[in-house]
Design a protein around this motif. Structure first.
Motif, PDB file in Angstrom:
ATOM      1  N   MET A 280       0.855  -1.178   0.000  1.00  0.00           N
ATOM      2  CA  MET A 280       0.000   0.000   0.000  1.00  0.00           C
ATOM      3  C   MET A 280       0.899   1.238   0.000  1.00  0.00           C
ATOM      4  N   ALA A 281       0.623   2.174  -0.905  1.00  0.00           N
ATOM      5  CA  ALA A 281       1.471   3.351  -1.063  1.00  0.00           C
ATOM      6  C   ALA A 281       0.797   4.623  -0.563  1.00  0.00           C
ATOM      7  N   ILE A 282      -0.043   4.518   0.427  1.00  0.00           N
ATOM      8  CA  ILE A 282      -0.715   5.720   0.930  1.00  0.00           C
ATOM      9  C   ILE A 282       0.007   6.177   2.186  1.00  0.00           C
ATOM     10  N   ALA A 283       0.734   7.282   2.039  1.00  0.00           N
ATOM     11  CA  ALA A 283       1.489   7.829   3.156  1.00  0.00           C
ATOM     12  C   ALA A 283       0.702   8.893   3.903  1.00  0.00           C
ATOM     13  N   ASP A 284      -0.379   9.368   3.324  1.00  0.00           N
ATOM     14  CA  ASP A 284      -1.181  10.438   3.901  1.00  0.00           C
ATOM     15  C   ASP A 284      -2.215   9.854   4.862  1.00  0.00           C
ATOM     16  N   ASP A 285      -2.053  10.144   6.137  1.00  0.00           N
ATOM     17  CA  ASP A 285      -2.980   9.622   7.151  1.00  0.00           C
ATOM     18  C   ASP A 285      -4.410  10.092   6.916  1.00  0.00           C
ATOM     19  N   ARG A 286      -4.582  11.264   6.292  1.00  0.00           N
ATOM     20  CA  ARG A 286      -5.928  11.773   6.033  1.00  0.00           C
ATOM     21  C   ARG A 286      -6.656  10.889   5.013  1.00  0.00           C
ATOM     22  N   VAL A 287      -5.924  10.396   4.025  1.00  0.00           N
ATOM     23  CA  VAL A 287      -6.533   9.485   3.048  1.00  0.00           C
ATOM     24  C   VAL A 287      -6.910   8.180   3.736  1.00  0.00           C
ATOM     25  N   THR A 288      -6.021   7.672   4.570  1.00  0.00           N
ATOM     26  CA  THR A 288      -6.296   6.438   5.309  1.00  0.00           C
ATOM     27  C   THR A 288      -7.528   6.599   6.192  1.00  0.00           C
ATOM     28  N   THR A 289      -7.659   7.740   6.848  1.00  0.00           N
ATOM     29  CA  THR A 289      -8.829   8.006   7.690  1.00  0.00           C
ATOM     30  C   THR A 289     -10.099   8.057   6.850  1.00  0.00           C
ATOM     31  N   ALA A 290     -10.038   8.708   5.700  1.00  0.00           N
ATOM     32  CA  ALA A 290     -11.210   8.794   4.820  1.00  0.00           C
ATOM     33  C   ALA A 290     -11.598   7.407   4.307  1.00  0.00           C
ATOM     34  N   LEU A 291     -10.616   6.589   3.961  1.00  0.00           N
ATOM     35  CA  LEU A 291     -10.916   5.227   3.502  1.00  0.00           C
ATOM     36  C   LEU A 291     -11.575   4.408   4.607  1.00  0.00           C
ATOM     37  N   SER A 292     -11.133   4.592   5.832  1.00  0.00           N
ATOM     38  CA  SER A 292     -11.756   3.907   6.963  1.00  0.00           C
ATOM     39  C   SER A 292     -13.217   4.337   7.116  1.00  0.00           C
ATOM     40  N   ALA A 293     -13.484   5.627   6.920  1.00  0.00           N
ATOM     41  CA  ALA A 293     -14.862   6.121   6.991  1.00  0.00           C
ATOM     42  C   ALA A 293     -15.713   5.523   5.876  1.00  0.00           C
ATOM     43  N   VAL A 294     -15.134   5.365   4.680  1.00  0.00           N
ATOM     44  CA  VAL A 294     -15.855   4.731   3.570  1.00  0.00           C
ATOM     45  C   VAL A 294     -16.212   3.298   3.942  1.00  0.00           C
ATOM     46  N   ALA A 295     -15.248   2.562   4.480  1.00  0.00           N
ATOM     47  CA  ALA A 295     -15.508   1.170   4.879  1.00  0.00           C
ATOM     48  C   ALA A 295     -16.633   1.112   5.911  1.00  0.00           C
ATOM     49  N   THR A 296     -16.628   2.028   6.857  1.00  0.00           N
ATOM     50  CA  THR A 296     -17.659   2.052   7.895  1.00  0.00           C
ATOM     51  C   THR A 296     -19.037   2.340   7.308  1.00  0.00           C
ATOM     52  N   VAL A 297     -19.132   3.359   6.457  1.00  0.00           N
ATOM     53  CA  VAL A 297     -20.435   3.747   5.914  1.00  0.00           C
ATOM     54  C   VAL A 297     -20.979   2.680   4.953  1.00  0.00           C
ATOM     55  N   MET A 298     -20.091   1.857   4.389  1.00  0.00           N
ATOM     56  CA  MET A 298     -20.541   0.837   3.436  1.00  0.00           C
ATOM     57  C   MET A 298     -20.811  -0.515   4.096  1.00  0.00           C
ATOM     58  N   ARG A 299     -20.666  -0.616   5.391  1.00  0.00           N
ATOM     59  CA  ARG A 299     -20.870  -1.907   6.084  1.00  0.00           C
ATOM     60  C   ARG A 299     -22.223  -2.539   5.804  1.00  0.00           C
ATOM     61  N   GLY A 300     -23.253  -1.768   5.670  1.00  0.00           N
ATOM     62  CA  GLY A 300     -24.586  -2.316   5.452  1.00  0.00           C
ATOM     63  C   GLY A 300     -24.970  -2.476   3.991  1.00  0.00           C
ATOM     64  N   ALA A 301     -24.012  -2.315   3.086  1.00  0.00           N
ATOM     65  CA  ALA A 301     -24.318  -2.392   1.649  1.00  0.00           C
ATOM     66  C   ALA A 301     -24.890  -3.749   1.277  1.00  0.00           C
ATOM     67  N   ARG A 302     -25.886  -3.715   0.406  1.00  0.00           N
ATOM     68  CA  ARG A 302     -26.501  -4.951  -0.074  1.00  0.00           C
ATOM     69  C   ARG A 302     -25.784  -5.507  -1.293  1.00  0.00           C
ATOM     70  N   ASP A 303     -25.141  -4.622  -2.045  1.00  0.00           N
ATOM     71  CA  ASP A 303     -24.491  -5.021  -3.292  1.00  0.00           C
ATOM     72  C   ASP A 303     -22.989  -4.776  -3.196  1.00  0.00           C
ATOM     73  N   PRO A 304     -22.214  -5.382  -4.094  1.00  0.00           N
ATOM     74  CA  PRO A 304     -20.768  -5.121  -4.105  1.00  0.00           C
ATOM     75  C   PRO A 304     -20.483  -3.635  -4.333  1.00  0.00           C
ATOM     76  N   TRP A 305     -19.397  -3.157  -3.764  1.00  0.00           N
ATOM     77  CA  TRP A 305     -18.951  -1.781  -3.925  1.00  0.00           C
ATOM     78  C   TRP A 305     -17.438  -1.779  -4.004  1.00  0.00           C
ATOM     79  N   TRP A 306     -16.888  -0.691  -4.544  1.00  0.00           N
ATOM     80  CA  TRP A 306     -15.454  -0.586  -4.736  1.00  0.00           C
ATOM     81  C   TRP A 306     -15.006   0.858  -4.571  1.00  0.00           C
ATOM     82  N   VAL A 307     -13.761   1.034  -4.171  1.00  0.00           N
ATOM     83  CA  VAL A 307     -13.055   2.299  -4.325  1.00  0.00           C
ATOM     84  C   VAL A 307     -12.283   2.154  -5.628  1.00  0.00           C
ATOM     85  N   ILE A 308     -12.421   3.157  -6.508  1.00  0.00           N
ATOM     86  CA  ILE A 308     -11.712   3.131  -7.780  1.00  0.00           C
ATOM     87  C   ILE A 308     -10.871   4.412  -7.885  1.00  0.00           C
TER      88      ILE A 308
END
Length: 148
Positions: free
Chosen positions: A1-29
């Motif tokens: 993983m080449a993400i050195a910016d903690d702010r990006v890592t925090t935002a990705l964690s928030a995405v994972a949290t908000v998508m926990r209840g997803a019914r269908d597949p989802w992706w970060v692109i």
């Protein structure tokens, strides 16, 4: 993983949290997915690709407004919203399609791997998506992925 910016890592964690209840597949692109695959690249925003139903659910839960602007000449989503976070803007796209030679084609990755706590297309799939997008920045990201 080449993400050195903690702010990006925090935002990705928030995405994972908000998508926990997803019914269908989802992706970060986009650039975040490219960075998660190990390419050192700038991540200006996080592109979240989901089904229209899951995107609308997230937009509603977060109290966001669906963007009603005219669609981009190359891309359109049935649901599009921006989640303006302090760490990164998350662009939520439900039912993303791309204009390929005058025909709107749905963009649905064929693979799903977990990197950095979120789902992303595998490297080959992501390279194909970037090629389909065809913009200079996408083609450069594809080239960098291929060089890994």
């Amino acid at each position: 993983m080449a993400i050195a910016d903690d702010r990006v890592t925090t935002a990705l964690s928030a995405v994972a949290t908000v998508m926990r209840g997803a019914r269908d597949p989802w992706w970060v692109i986009g650039s975040a997915a490219v960075a998660l695959h190990g390419v050192v690249t700038d991540v200006a925003d996080i592109d979240l690709l989901a089904s229209a139903a899951d995107a609308m659910d997230v937009v509603t839960r977060l109290g966001l407004a669906v963007d009603q602007r005219d669609p981009h000449p190359l891309f359109r989503s049935r649901i599009f919203a921006q989640w303006p976070r302090a760490d990164r803007i998350v662009e939520i796209m439900g039912g993303l399609a791309i204009d390929e030679r005058g025909i709107w084609q749905t963009v649905i990755p064929t693979t799903r791997v977990i990197l950095g706590g979120v789902y992303v297309p595998d490297r080959a799939d992501l390279m194909q998506i970037l090629s389909r997008f065809g913009r200079a920045k996408d083609l450069e990201r594809r080239r960098l992925l291929a060089a890994l």
